[in-house]
Design an enzyme around this catalytic site. Structure first.
Site, PDB file in Angstrom:
ATOM      1  N   HIS A 126      14.370  30.249  47.238  1.00 13.48           N
ATOM      2  CA  HIS A 126      14.358  30.286  48.708  1.00 13.48           C
ATOM      3  C   HIS A 126      15.713  30.810  49.185  1.00 13.48           C
ATOM      4  O   HIS A 126      16.711  30.730  48.467  1.00 13.48           O
ATOM      5  CB  HIS A 126      14.038  28.897  49.269  1.00 13.48           C
ATOM      6  CG  HIS A 126      12.577  28.539  49.108  1.00 13.48           C
ATOM      7  ND1 HIS A 126      11.678  28.621  50.138  1.00 13.48           N
ATOM      8  CD2 HIS A 126      11.857  28.140  48.025  1.00 13.48           C
ATOM      9  CE1 HIS A 126      10.475  28.276  49.704  1.00 13.48           C
ATOM     10  NE2 HIS A 126      10.552  27.968  48.417  1.00 13.48           N
ATOM     11  N   ASN A 157      11.012  31.880  51.137  1.00 10.71           N
ATOM     12  CA  ASN A 157      11.348  32.488  49.844  1.00 10.71           C
ATOM     13  C   ASN A 157      12.062  33.795  50.091  1.00 10.71           C
ATOM     14  O   ASN A 157      11.954  34.383  51.161  1.00 10.71           O
ATOM     15  CB  ASN A 157      10.062  32.849  49.085  1.00 10.71           C
ATOM     16  CG  ASN A 157       9.509  31.670  48.353  1.00 10.71           C
ATOM     17  OD1 ASN A 157       8.628  31.019  48.850  1.00 10.71           O
ATOM     18  ND2 ASN A 157      10.047  31.394  47.181  1.00 10.71           N
ATOM     19  N   HIS A 186      11.987  31.397  41.498  1.00 10.51           N
ATOM     20  CA  HIS A 186      11.343  31.112  42.790  1.00 10.51           C
ATOM     21  C   HIS A 186      12.446  30.623  43.724  1.00 10.51           C
ATOM     22  O   HIS A 186      12.682  29.424  43.873  1.00 10.51           O
ATOM     23  CB  HIS A 186      10.257  30.045  42.566  1.00 10.51           C
ATOM     24  CG  HIS A 186       9.538  29.634  43.820  1.00 10.51           C
ATOM     25  ND1 HIS A 186       8.260  30.066  44.133  1.00 10.51           N
ATOM     26  CD2 HIS A 186       9.889  28.810  44.836  1.00 10.51           C
ATOM     27  CE1 HIS A 186       7.875  29.532  45.265  1.00 10.51           C
ATOM     28  NE2 HIS A 186       8.848  28.762  45.719  1.00 10.51           N
ATOM     29  N   ARG A 210       0.754  31.387  50.592  1.00  6.25           N
ATOM     30  CA  ARG A 210       0.778  29.948  50.330  1.00  6.25           C
ATOM     31  C   ARG A 210       2.103  29.352  50.787  1.00  6.25           C
ATOM     32  O   ARG A 210       2.186  28.637  51.775  1.00  6.25           O
ATOM     33  CB  ARG A 210       0.519  29.678  48.827  1.00  6.25           C
ATOM     34  CG  ARG A 210       0.269  28.223  48.467  1.00  6.25           C
ATOM     35  CD  ARG A 210       1.504  27.366  48.369  1.00  6.25           C
ATOM     36  NE  ARG A 210       2.457  27.847  47.375  1.00  6.25           N
ATOM     37  CZ  ARG A 210       3.673  27.332  47.242  1.00  6.25           C
ATOM     38  NH1 ARG A 210       4.076  26.333  48.002  1.00  6.25           N
ATOM     39  NH2 ARG A 210       4.525  27.833  46.352  1.00  6.25           N
ATOM     40  N   ASP A 211       3.183  29.703  50.116  1.00 10.20           N
ATOM     41  CA  ASP A 211       4.482  29.116  50.440  1.00 10.20           C
ATOM     42  C   ASP A 211       4.871  29.473  51.872  1.00 10.20           C
ATOM     43  O   ASP A 211       5.447  28.647  52.599  1.00 10.20           O
ATOM     44  CB  ASP A 211       5.539  29.638  49.447  1.00 10.20           C
ATOM     45  CG  ASP A 211       6.749  28.727  49.352  1.00 10.20           C
ATOM     46  OD1 ASP A 211       7.136  28.134  50.362  1.00 10.20           O
ATOM     47  OD2 ASP A 211       7.318  28.614  48.247  1.00 10.20           O
ATOM     48  N   CYS A 231       9.269  24.568  52.425  1.00 10.31           N
ATOM     49  CA  CYS A 231       8.452  23.469  51.940  1.00 10.31           C
ATOM     50  C   CYS A 231       8.498  22.381  53.001  1.00 10.31           C
ATOM     51  O   CYS A 231       9.585  21.982  53.439  1.00 10.31           O
ATOM     52  CB  CYS A 231       8.982  22.943  50.612  1.00 10.31           C
ATOM     53  SG  CYS A 231       8.109  21.463  50.074  1.00 10.31           S
TER      54      CYS A 231
HETATM   55  P1  HMG Z   1      -1.520  10.497  47.726  1.00  4.84           P
HETATM   56  O1  HMG Z   1      -1.667  10.082  49.155  1.00  4.84           O
HETATM   57  O2  HMG Z   1      -0.590   9.730  46.854  1.00  4.84           O
HETATM   58  O3  HMG Z   1      -2.923  10.692  46.995  1.00  4.84           O
HETATM   59  O4  HMG Z   1      -1.047  12.021  47.736  1.00  4.84           O
HETATM   60  P2  HMG Z   1      -4.141   9.749  46.772  1.00  4.84           P
HETATM   61  O5  HMG Z   1      -4.711  10.147  45.461  1.00  4.84           O
HETATM   62  O6  HMG Z   1      -3.768   8.319  47.019  1.00  4.84           O
HETATM   63  O7  HMG Z   1      -5.171  10.215  47.907  1.00  4.84           O
HETATM   64  C1  HMG Z   1      -4.959   9.958  49.283  1.00  4.84           C
HETATM   65  C2  HMG Z   1      -6.030  10.713  50.094  1.00  4.84           C
HETATM   66  O8  HMG Z   1      -5.909  12.107  49.916  1.00  4.84           O
HETATM   67  C3  HMG Z   1      -7.448  10.363  49.676  1.00  4.84           C
HETATM   68  O9  HMG Z   1      -8.249  10.538  50.834  1.00  4.84           O
HETATM   69  C4  HMG Z   1      -7.784  11.478  48.703  1.00  4.84           C
HETATM   70  O10 HMG Z   1      -9.157  11.726  48.594  1.00  4.84           O
HETATM   71  C5  HMG Z   1      -7.097  12.660  49.335  1.00  4.84           C
HETATM   72  P3  HMG Z   1      -8.703   9.264  51.734  1.00  4.84           P
HETATM   73  O11 HMG Z   1      -9.391   8.352  50.764  1.00  4.84           O
HETATM   74  O12 HMG Z   1      -7.427   8.681  52.291  1.00  4.84           O
HETATM   75  O13 HMG Z   1      -9.584   9.878  52.770  1.00  4.84           O
HETATM   76  N1  HMG Z   1      -6.692  13.669  48.350  1.00  4.84           N
HETATM   77  C6  HMG Z   1      -7.049  14.967  48.409  1.00  4.84           C
HETATM   78  N2  HMG Z   1      -7.812  15.667  49.268  1.00  4.84           N
HETATM   79  C7  HMG Z   1      -7.976  16.963  49.020  1.00  4.84           C
HETATM   80  N3  HMG Z   1      -7.385  17.616  47.969  1.00  4.84           N
HETATM   81  C8  HMG Z   1      -6.620  16.964  47.105  1.00  4.84           C
HETATM   82  C9  HMG Z   1      -6.427  15.583  47.302  1.00  4.84           C
HETATM   83  N4  HMG Z   1      -5.716  14.648  46.642  1.00  4.84           N
HETATM   84  C10 HMG Z   1      -5.890  13.488  47.278  1.00  4.84           C
HETATM   85  N5  HMG Z   1      -6.026  17.610  46.098  1.00  4.84           N
HETATM   86  C11 HMG Z   1      -0.947  14.222  46.761  1.00  4.84           C
HETATM   87  C12 HMG Z   1      -0.774  12.725  46.529  1.00  4.84           C
HETATM   88  C13 HMG Z   1      -0.363  14.934  45.578  1.00  4.84           C
HETATM   89  C14 HMG Z   1      -2.412  14.527  46.926  1.00  4.84           C
HETATM   90  C15 HMG Z   1      -0.193  14.575  48.069  1.00  4.84           C
HETATM   91  O14 HMG Z   1       1.121  14.109  47.958  1.00  4.84           O
HETATM   92  C16 HMG Z   1      -0.162  16.070  48.327  1.00  4.84           C
HETATM   93  O15 HMG Z   1      -1.186  16.693  48.601  1.00  4.84           O
HETATM   94  N6  HMG Z   1       1.055  16.677  48.255  1.00  4.84           N
HETATM   95  C17 HMG Z   1       1.179  18.114  48.405  1.00  4.84           C
HETATM   96  C18 HMG Z   1       2.465  18.439  49.067  1.00  4.84           C
HETATM   97  C19 HMG Z   1       2.586  19.934  49.186  1.00  4.84           C
HETATM   98  O16 HMG Z   1       1.608  20.655  49.225  1.00  4.84           O
HETATM   99  N7  HMG Z   1       3.849  20.407  49.268  1.00  4.84           N
HETATM  100  C20 HMG Z   1       4.095  21.831  49.391  1.00  4.84           C
HETATM  101  C21 HMG Z   1       3.778  22.581  48.148  1.00  4.84           C
HETATM  102  S1  HMG Z   1       5.017  22.411  46.892  1.00  4.84           S
HETATM  103  C22 HMG Z   1       6.239  23.555  47.342  1.00  4.84           C
HETATM  104  O17 HMG Z   1       6.159  24.171  48.373  1.00  4.84           O
HETATM  105  C23 HMG Z   1       7.344  23.830  46.356  1.00  4.84           C
HETATM  106  C24 HMG Z   1       7.116  25.136  45.582  1.00  4.84           C
HETATM  107  O18 HMG Z   1       7.003  26.235  46.464  1.00  4.84           O
HETATM  108  C25 HMG Z   1       8.294  25.374  44.618  1.00  4.84           C
HETATM  109  C26 HMG Z   1       9.657  25.270  45.294  1.00  4.84           C
HETATM  110  O19 HMG Z   1       9.903  25.985  46.267  1.00  4.84           O
HETATM  111  O20 HMG Z   1      10.435  24.441  44.814  1.00  4.84           O
HETATM  112  C27 HMG Z   1       5.838  25.079  44.751  1.00  4.84           C
HETATM  113 MG    MG Z   2       8.654  27.316  47.367  1.00  6.09          MG
END
Ligand code: HMG
Ligand code: MG
Length: 299
Positions: A207, A247, A205, A14-15, A238
């Protein structure tokens, strides 16, 4: 005192892969199936986030449908909102993770809402997960340093971590998202957190952008934290933390733990094999120093 045993959460699929431009479904499945043979008990296998935000994870449903799930392994996925959780449930996912941030700016960049809006959103995710007997892990990003705001105070991190735990996350995984933490910062953060949460509820966690992850993990181990997130071959980053590298590598954590006499239950050779295999598919070398030292031992 160091723990006798640690729990490794493998987040490379995933990450790691969320940060790679193009990875085929077959390569993702092969990686997870290989990792499943290594003794790991928890593999984060995908992410049900918006495909517009992170297209690399758009095929997570197919990943869950295609991997050979072993009965004694937890295969989890990220779910930022109800839409994500509903997709995870439809894929038969048994454990999910929500992800918040200790920094306001990173929260906006990563999940497009403020910290308080995210906590509100997570309430409904946790409630639905509970109805389906799905355990929820909580990630907290930028626990020590934020790429936009700089230093994050331990009190701020502890306050959000405490809220996630009180809402029902069984564990809070403390993200050093940009890898700028150092052992003194880890120590200060954990000192604050351990006044409010049990050590069993915390995970590291970290990096490795600045090469500090192993030193930071060692500091956490000394303070009683015994759950470590790591990524095979050191893959990852990320997309919303520019410049952040992967990581800490699972191979490096295993080498450290094996030599400290800490039980992991995970076979280093098997992880090394999985790491070189995915790196060949990605046409790159592992970042893990241990993997490079051990070499490509393909069968
Ligand atoms: P948004 O644009 O504010 O959401 O995004 P929305 O509710 O307004 O929806 C916009 C569109 O996205 C709509 O589609 C929704 O249906 C669709 P449209 O009408 O435009 O066709 N949608 C989805 N589709 C599929 N699955 C869903 C979903 N949600 C909405 N779940 C949202 C808000 C949270 C969805 C967006 O910002 C997002 O997906 N962010 C994820 C970012 C991400 O994945 N970052 C990496 C992971 S985190 C990380 O790596 C850190 C970690 O490792 C820890 C660390 O290292 O610190 C965990
Ligand atoms: Mg991470």
């Amino acid at each position: 005192m160091l723990p006798n045993k640690v729990n490794i959460i493998e987040v490379g699929a995933r990450d790691g892969l969320q940060n790679e431009k193009s990875v085929t479904l077959a390569d993702k499945v092969r990686l997870i199936d290989r990792l499943s043979l290594s003794g790991l008990s928890h593999i984060e296998a995908g992410s049900f986030v918006s495909p517009k935000w992170v297209p690399q994870m758009a095929d997570s449903a197919q990943v869950f449908a295609s991997i050979q799930q072993q009965a004694d392994i937890v295969y989890s996925a990220l779910t930022p909102n109800l839409a994500g959780l509903e997709r995870a449930i439809a894929s038969g996912v048994k454990q999910v993770a929500i992800f918040g941030s200790a920094s306001e700016s990173f929260s906006q960049k990563n999940i497009n809402c403020s910290i308080s809006e995210s906590l509100e959103r997570f309430e409904s995710v946790i409630a639905l997960a509970k109805q389906h007997n799905i355990a929820v892990r909580g990630y907290l990003s930028c626990t020590m340093v934020c790429p936009y705001e700089g230093i994050i105070e331990p009190k701020q991190t502890a306050s959000i971590a405490k809220q996630l735990f009180a809402m029902g996350c069984y564990e809070i995984s403390l993200g050093d998202t940009v890898g700028k933490g150092t052992p003194n910062r880890v120590s200060a953060m954990l000192e604050e957190l351990l006044t409010q949460l049990p050590k069993e509820a915390l995970a590291m966690h970290f990096h490795d952008t600045y090469g500090q992850a192993l030193a930071n993990i060692y500091q956490g181990l000394l303070m009683g934290i015994s759950t470590i997130d790591s990524a095979v071959a050191g893959l990852g980053g990320c997309p919303y933390a520019k410049g952040a590298s992967g990581n800490v590598a699972t191979e490096d954590v295993l080498y450290l733990c094996d030599n400290l006499g800490i039980e992991t239950g995970v076979d280093l050779e098997a992880i090394n094999l999985a790491g070189w295999e995915i790196c060949r598919a990605l046409d790159k070398q592992p970042v893990s120093k241990v993997a490079l030292a051990m070499g490509d031992c393909r069968v």
